[in-house]
Design an enzyme around this catalytic site. Sequence first.
Site, mmCIF file in Angstrom:
data_model
loop_
_atom_site.group_PDB
_atom_site.id
_atom_site.type_symbol
_atom_site.label_atom_id
_atom_site.label_comp_id
_atom_site.label_asym_id
_atom_site.label_seq_id
_atom_site.Cartn_x
_atom_site.Cartn_y
_atom_site.Cartn_z
ATOM 1 N N TRP A 35 0.836 -1.221 0.000
ATOM 2 C CA TRP A 35 0.000 0.000 0.000
ATOM 3 C C TRP A 35 0.857 1.252 0.000
ATOM 4 O O TRP A 35 0.436 2.290 -0.525
ATOM 5 C CB TRP A 35 -1.098 -0.036 1.052
ATOM 6 C CG TRP A 35 -0.762 0.043 2.515
ATOM 7 C CD1 TRP A 35 0.365 -0.395 3.127
ATOM 8 C CD2 TRP A 35 -1.606 0.593 3.548
ATOM 9 N NE1 TRP A 35 0.275 -0.178 4.483
ATOM 10 C CE2 TRP A 35 -0.931 0.430 4.773
ATOM 11 C CE3 TRP A 35 -2.865 1.190 3.571
ATOM 12 C CZ2 TRP A 35 -1.466 0.847 5.992
ATOM 13 C CZ3 TRP A 35 -3.406 1.602 4.788
ATOM 14 C CH2 TRP A 35 -2.704 1.432 5.973
ATOM 15 N N ASP A 36 2.074 1.168 0.516
ATOM 16 C CA ASP A 36 2.990 2.318 0.420
ATOM 17 C C ASP A 36 3.214 2.686 -1.038
ATOM 18 O O ASP A 36 3.191 3.850 -1.440
ATOM 19 C CB ASP A 36 4.362 1.977 1.021
ATOM 20 C CG ASP A 36 4.336 1.839 2.522
ATOM 21 O OD1 ASP A 36 3.843 0.811 3.001
ATOM 22 O OD2 ASP A 36 4.806 2.765 3.213
ATOM 23 N N TYR A 81 16.825 -5.227 6.950
ATOM 24 C CA TYR A 81 15.448 -5.507 7.362
ATOM 25 C C TYR A 81 15.287 -6.946 7.802
ATOM 26 O O TYR A 81 15.841 -7.864 7.198
ATOM 27 C CB TYR A 81 14.488 -5.226 6.192
ATOM 28 C CG TYR A 81 13.036 -5.482 6.565
ATOM 29 C CD1 TYR A 81 12.323 -4.540 7.298
ATOM 30 C CD2 TYR A 81 12.397 -6.670 6.205
ATOM 31 C CE1 TYR A 81 10.998 -4.777 7.665
ATOM 32 C CE2 TYR A 81 11.073 -6.910 6.572
ATOM 33 C CZ TYR A 81 10.379 -5.962 7.294
ATOM 34 O OH TYR A 81 9.075 -6.195 7.654
ATOM 35 N N ASP A 161 0.035 -2.173 12.142
ATOM 36 C CA ASP A 161 0.682 -3.283 12.842
ATOM 37 C C ASP A 161 0.379 -3.408 14.337
ATOM 38 O O ASP A 161 0.113 -4.469 14.834
ATOM 39 C CB ASP A 161 2.209 -3.138 12.740
ATOM 40 C CG ASP A 161 2.703 -3.018 11.317
ATOM 41 O OD1 ASP A 161 1.904 -2.790 10.396
ATOM 42 O OD2 ASP A 161 3.929 -3.141 11.132
ATOM 43 N N GLU A 391 7.305 9.405 8.893
ATOM 44 C CA GLU A 391 6.330 8.336 8.681
ATOM 45 C C GLU A 391 4.981 8.715 9.301
ATOM 46 O O GLU A 391 3.916 8.479 8.731
ATOM 47 C CB GLU A 391 6.869 7.052 9.346
ATOM 48 C CG GLU A 391 5.938 5.867 9.269
ATOM 49 C CD GLU A 391 6.568 4.605 9.852
ATOM 50 O OE1 GLU A 391 7.640 4.690 10.505
ATOM 51 O OE2 GLU A 391 5.987 3.525 9.655
HETATM 52 C C1 DGY Z 1 7.356 -3.926 9.765
HETATM 53 O O1 DGY Z 1 8.292 -4.702 9.573
HETATM 54 O O2 DGY Z 1 7.305 -3.180 10.750
HETATM 55 C C2 DGY Z 1 6.312 -3.815 8.757
HETATM 56 O O3 DGY Z 1 5.349 -2.868 9.071
HETATM 57 C C3 DGY Z 1 5.720 -5.083 8.306
HETATM 58 O O4 DGY Z 1 4.859 -4.810 7.259
#
Ligand code: DGY
Length: 425
Positions: A35-36, A81, A161, A391
């Site tokens: 969605w981003d 990540y 989240d 953000e």
């Molecule tokens: C995160 O890793 O924080 C993300 O929001 C997952 O989509």
Amino acid sequence: MNNSLSDRARSILNENDLGDYTVPTKGLYPYQWNWDSAFSAIGLASFNSERGWTEIETLLDAQWECGFVPHIIFRVDDPSYFPGPQVWQGRAHIPSSGISNPPVVASIVRTMIGNEFECADDRLQAIFHSLLRWHRWFKQCRDFEGNGVVVSVHPWEGGRDNSPEWDIPASSVDTSNVGDYQRRDTSHVDAAMRPKQQDYDRYIALLQYGRSTGWDHNLIGEAGPFRVVDVGMTMILIKANRDLLWLAKRLKKTVAIQEISSWIDTSEQGIDYLWDEKVNAFCSRDTMTGESSGIITNASFLSFYAEVGSSVQKQSMLSHLERISKQCSFLVPSLDPEHPEFDAMRYWRGPVWLVLNYMISQGLFNCGYRDWAEKVRQDSGDLVQQSGFYESFSPTTGDGTGGELFSWTAAMWLAWCGHDRETMS
Ligand code: DGY
């Protein structure tokens, strides 16, 4: 000064552009997020129409055969990540996650067409075909009761989240076998702004469960350990179906018109499943217990965006908005400030997100509440002017929270809350 904000917004999008797709922000979110990416497309299109359309196309390129469009697409491997492609093990031609995201793309496509960002007919036909298949996937794999509301099977699927709406449903997720892992998010952002460790363990346990099924979406949606009807994702899907219907009519897709119309009718009849009579608001509901969360979040106000609810329900939602506006300097906080978990700086427990504001404002406008729509838009522009392209933002002080130099915040400035300020300068 305002001109330079638009320049900065464009350069953030260009910096986060890794070719034919953008990342939300480098470091914290270094891949293409569903969605981003859709929201970024309207920002990109505001200065490069062609690039806006390719953003949509690369996202839909990651579609699985079953119609599902993943929430993260891993076109590179980036150790900054966690959890990355080897952990998710999505089963398609491009490495991806195994859950989806709120389907905003059809609505973004309609906006791009409305803004006359030109797209050749054959491209639009292909985009429509992918979107129809994705929305069908939602119907088949997320709407098990057949009442037009959809379950989210992971707190990350609905995109919000860390909302307290998930605290009770996720508390029964077994985390005893999660094992050791290293979070990366807290090396990019202050831990006080991020989910707590217990929440992270639940996210990882749910990922491991989904992976253990080979990402069998029917099974996960019907029998998985977390199945909550997400008020945000449901309202967004209803609006997206309305916009897909608009597109189907434009492209004269007679059979699809009937199919999509029936989805919309079903949702309009089924939406009261999310009405909580105790708090007089639309709230998420856990399908496993039948219990409403009773929690009012910014996603509750997406009922205007979906254009659902009786006039009494709309009035009640407006009263909540008015009450909340008296407790914050900036609308719309991601959690009711009266809720004990409210935290102005922590992920989805208080901060304002401009993309939610964009949808809420659009909904308020379309329902005829133009002053409220404009207030939400003005507050959004003020936040960027005060703090930049974070953000999200504290609804109390306006300070930035979460990641910096964020693509969708830049996009919202360019396509929605900043464009008129620029011409004023
Ligand atoms: C995160 O890793 O924080 C993300 O929001 C997952 O989509």
